[in-house]
Design a protein around this motif. Structure first.
Motif, PDB file in Angstrom:
ATOM      1  N   PHE A  28     -43.806  66.196  -3.693  1.00 32.71           N
ATOM      2  CA  PHE A  28     -42.884  65.087  -3.918  1.00 32.71           C
ATOM      3  C   PHE A  28     -42.706  64.365  -2.582  1.00 32.71           C
ATOM      4  O   PHE A  28     -42.395  64.999  -1.565  1.00 32.71           O
ATOM      5  CB  PHE A  28     -41.536  65.591  -4.429  1.00 32.71           C
ATOM      6  CG  PHE A  28     -41.605  66.259  -5.769  1.00 32.71           C
ATOM      7  CD1 PHE A  28     -41.411  65.532  -6.926  1.00 32.71           C
ATOM      8  CD2 PHE A  28     -41.885  67.608  -5.872  1.00 32.71           C
ATOM      9  CE1 PHE A  28     -41.491  66.144  -8.172  1.00 32.71           C
ATOM     10  CE2 PHE A  28     -41.972  68.246  -7.095  1.00 32.71           C
ATOM     11  CZ  PHE A  28     -41.776  67.507  -8.266  1.00 32.71           C
ATOM     12  N   VAL A  29     -42.903  63.049  -2.586  1.00 33.43           N
ATOM     13  CA  VAL A  29     -42.798  62.265  -1.356  1.00 33.43           C
ATOM     14  C   VAL A  29     -41.665  61.260  -1.522  1.00 33.43           C
ATOM     15  O   VAL A  29     -41.653  60.475  -2.478  1.00 33.43           O
ATOM     16  CB  VAL A  29     -44.116  61.524  -1.039  1.00 33.43           C
ATOM     17  CG1 VAL A  29     -44.009  60.829   0.315  1.00 33.43           C
ATOM     18  CG2 VAL A  29     -45.304  62.482  -1.052  1.00 33.43           C
ATOM     19  N   PHE A  30     -40.710  61.272  -0.587  1.00 36.61           N
ATOM     20  CA  PHE A  30     -39.577  60.358  -0.634  1.00 36.61           C
ATOM     21  C   PHE A  30     -39.866  59.166   0.282  1.00 36.61           C
ATOM     22  O   PHE A  30     -39.996  59.318   1.501  1.00 36.61           O
ATOM     23  CB  PHE A  30     -38.299  61.050  -0.159  1.00 36.61           C
ATOM     24  CG  PHE A  30     -37.910  62.280  -0.953  1.00 36.61           C
ATOM     25  CD1 PHE A  30     -38.452  62.537  -2.202  1.00 36.61           C
ATOM     26  CD2 PHE A  30     -36.996  63.185  -0.436  1.00 36.61           C
ATOM     27  CE1 PHE A  30     -38.094  63.668  -2.944  1.00 36.61           C
ATOM     28  CE2 PHE A  30     -36.624  64.313  -1.151  1.00 36.61           C
ATOM     29  CZ  PHE A  30     -37.183  64.560  -2.407  1.00 36.61           C
ATOM     30  N   THR A  31     -39.949  57.980  -0.301  1.00 34.78           N
ATOM     31  CA  THR A  31     -40.132  56.741   0.471  1.00 34.78           C
ATOM     32  C   THR A  31     -39.108  55.703   0.016  1.00 34.78           C
ATOM     33  O   THR A  31     -39.409  54.524  -0.094  1.00 34.78           O
ATOM     34  CB  THR A  31     -41.554  56.180   0.299  1.00 34.78           C
ATOM     35  OG1 THR A  31     -41.784  55.906  -1.101  1.00 34.78           O
ATOM     36  CG2 THR A  31     -42.609  57.158   0.795  1.00 34.78           C
ATOM     37  N   ALA A  32     -37.890  56.163  -0.248  1.00 38.74           N
ATOM     38  CA  ALA A  32     -36.875  55.318  -0.872  1.00 38.74           C
ATOM     39  C   ALA A  32     -35.952  54.635   0.120  1.00 38.74           C
ATOM     40  O   ALA A  32     -34.896  54.131  -0.275  1.00 38.74           O
ATOM     41  CB  ALA A  32     -36.053  56.154  -1.855  1.00 38.74           C
ATOM     42  N   GLY A  91     -40.424  60.318   4.229  1.00 40.00           N
ATOM     43  CA  GLY A  91     -40.985  59.355   5.165  1.00 40.00           C
ATOM     44  C   GLY A  91     -40.227  58.049   5.231  1.00 40.00           C
ATOM     45  O   GLY A  91     -39.632  57.606   4.252  1.00 40.00           O
ATOM     46  N   TRP A  92     -40.235  57.470   6.416  1.00 33.32           N
ATOM     47  CA  TRP A  92     -39.782  56.095   6.641  1.00 33.32           C
ATOM     48  C   TRP A  92     -40.847  55.408   7.487  1.00 33.32           C
ATOM     49  O   TRP A  92     -41.220  55.930   8.560  1.00 33.32           O
ATOM     50  CB  TRP A  92     -38.465  56.037   7.407  1.00 33.32           C
ATOM     51  CG  TRP A  92     -37.254  56.485   6.667  1.00 33.32           C
ATOM     52  CD1 TRP A  92     -36.461  55.737   5.848  1.00 33.32           C
ATOM     53  CD2 TRP A  92     -36.641  57.795   6.726  1.00 33.32           C
ATOM     54  NE1 TRP A  92     -35.408  56.478   5.376  1.00 33.32           N
ATOM     55  CE2 TRP A  92     -35.492  57.750   5.899  1.00 33.32           C
ATOM     56  CE3 TRP A  92     -36.957  58.980   7.383  1.00 33.32           C
ATOM     57  CZ2 TRP A  92     -34.659  58.854   5.720  1.00 33.32           C
ATOM     58  CZ3 TRP A  92     -36.139  60.090   7.208  1.00 33.32           C
ATOM     59  CH2 TRP A  92     -35.006  60.020   6.383  1.00 33.32           C
ATOM     60  N   ALA A 110     -32.978  51.493   7.017  1.00 31.06           N
ATOM     61  CA  ALA A 110     -32.843  52.946   6.942  1.00 31.06           C
ATOM     62  C   ALA A 110     -33.973  53.595   7.735  1.00 31.06           C
ATOM     63  O   ALA A 110     -35.136  53.214   7.597  1.00 31.06           O
ATOM     64  CB  ALA A 110     -32.880  53.400   5.494  1.00 31.06           C
ATOM     65  N   GLU A 111     -33.616  54.583   8.538  1.00 31.97           N
ATOM     66  CA  GLU A 111     -34.578  55.211   9.442  1.00 31.97           C
ATOM     67  C   GLU A 111     -34.172  56.664   9.671  1.00 31.97           C
ATOM     68  O   GLU A 111     -33.030  57.046   9.384  1.00 31.97           O
ATOM     69  CB  GLU A 111     -34.567  54.492  10.798  1.00 31.97           C
ATOM     70  CG  GLU A 111     -34.824  53.011  10.741  1.00 31.97           C
ATOM     71  CD  GLU A 111     -34.333  52.289  11.983  1.00 31.97           C
ATOM     72  OE1 GLU A 111     -34.786  51.161  12.221  1.00 31.97           O
ATOM     73  OE2 GLU A 111     -33.483  52.862  12.712  1.00 31.97           O
TER      74      GLU A 111
END
Length: 394
Positions: A204-208, A343-344, A319-320
């Protein structure tokens, strides 16, 4: 009844970063599913100025910083994609300007002139002369200096559309607050569950963007921490015939003002004002911010008449990953914890870099394609965010 979908990777967050990653994953043979709560690019992506930075604005103190070096190759990566011969075909995306510019209201100091002519920034910055001068700066009232940067400016909604076109049937809309992670001991997510739908994945990759904070909590991760750096952007709708894509050089290390121009269907333009004006403007009311923007524009573009313009503000958050003293991160950021990656990109231009980091991490973890591409229910398809310029004025 619960429907179960199985895929290799689930990406949560449908901005430029998430879409770029989905495209690269599928090119590499992975099955992928992108989940977006509202519309593709509806937060940071569509609110960005669309500048693919090459590092020039991070070198305004006369030295090349780590941030400038980290992003130096991004314009060439994006230009190749926009020409249809890069890692992703973005030829359907629209270029607003082939170059961004840097101008000063008076003569530059000899130190800055020497720096802009040095080998350190060769290819990134060069004097704009003759036909290379944009029409807006050809007025006799302009008395300063103008430099051309190797930075393309994009119409972000069209780039979102180009990326989405590569991933038809692989994106779904689902409100994150209506779902939950199914966890196995010791808290490893094995499935993402929404009403009537259970999605199983290897990773699962979070790029939100700002939404990553809630996802990190839902997945029971202790880190990474997130920070928000707010902006109060100003929009100026007017009849002036010439667009401007430029940083105004200030006294410090940041642009005094950054202007991009965005066309409306009726022939008008919207100038979108960022830079130091937007950063310091978070402490002002919108009315005070507009007055400050009017004052600044009279000072830096005195030959342009904006008395009949319409004005509005747009407050947004960048957001960072959290850093000491909330300093701006220099590079794309990726955190990996077992089956979750967070990730950001930290900057629009670094979205390709974040995708490469994810692919490298999957390789290090030994994750390989194994599931066929699942079919997304038509009712869950996600729309592309509308351009907010036309609706931004009362």
């Amino acid at each position: 009844m619960t429907e179960t979908l199985r895929t290799d990777v689930v990406i949560i967050g449908g901005g430029i970063a998430g879409l770029w990653l989905l495209t690269r994953l599928r090119q590499a043979g992975f099955s992928g599913l992108l989940v977006e709560a509202e519309a593709l690019g509806c937060a940071q992506s569509v609110c960005s100025q669309g500048i693919i930075h090459g590092g020039a604005k991070y070198a305004l103190q006369g030295s090349v910083t780590q941030a400038a070096n980290a992003i130096a190759d991004m314009p060439s990566v994006w230009r190749a994609c926009l020409a249809g011969n890069g890692e992703i075909d973005l030829s359907a995306g629209r270029i607003l300007s082939e170059h961004h510019y840097l101008w000063s209201t008076g003569k530059l100091g000899s130190r800055m002139v020497a720096f802009f002519a040095s080998k350190a920034v060769r290819g990134r910055v060069q004097p704009a002369e003759g036909d290379a001068i944009p029409p807006a700066f050809r007025d006799p009232g302009f008395k300063g200096m103008l430099y051309q940067l190797d930075e393309v400016v994009l119409d972000v909604p069209s780039v979102l559309g180009a990326l989405a076109a590569h991933n038809e049937g692989c994106m779904m809309q689902a409100r994150t607050e209506t779902g939950h992670f199914e966890l196995s001991a010791p808290g490893r997510p094995v499935a993402l569950c929404y009403e009537g739908l259970r999605i199983e994945a290897e990773r699962f990759v979070f790029t939100a963007g700002a939404g990553n904070a809630a996802l990190i909590e839902a997945a029971q991760l202790r880190k990474p921490a997130m920070q928000l750096r707010p902006l109060n952007m100003v929009m100026v709708r007017h009849q002036h015939p010439h667009p401007i894509y430029a940083h105004c050089l200030g006294a410090g290390s940041k642009p005094r003002m950054t202007i991009t121009s965005h066309p409306l269907p009726n022939g008008q333009w919207v100038w979108y004002l960022g830079g130091e004006l937007a950063e310091t403007g978070v402490e002002r009311t919108d009315e005070a911010q507009i007055r400050q923007a009017q004052k600044e524009l009279r000072a830096v573009l005195p030959w342009i008449d904006l008395r009949e313009a319409d004005w509005a503000c747009l407050r947004i958050n960048r957001a960072e990953p959290a850093t000491s003293a909330k300093a701006r991160p220099d590079t794309a950021y990726l955190y990996a914890k077992e089956h979750v990656l967070v990730g950001w990109p930290t900057k629009l231009a670094l979205s390709p870099n974040l995708a490469s980091e994810v692919l490298a991490q999957l390789g290090q973890q030994g994750v390989t394609p194994c599931q066929p591409q699942p079919e997304i229910p038509t009712a869950r398809r996600v729309p592309i965010a509308a351009n907010f310029w036309a609706g931004g004025f009362a």
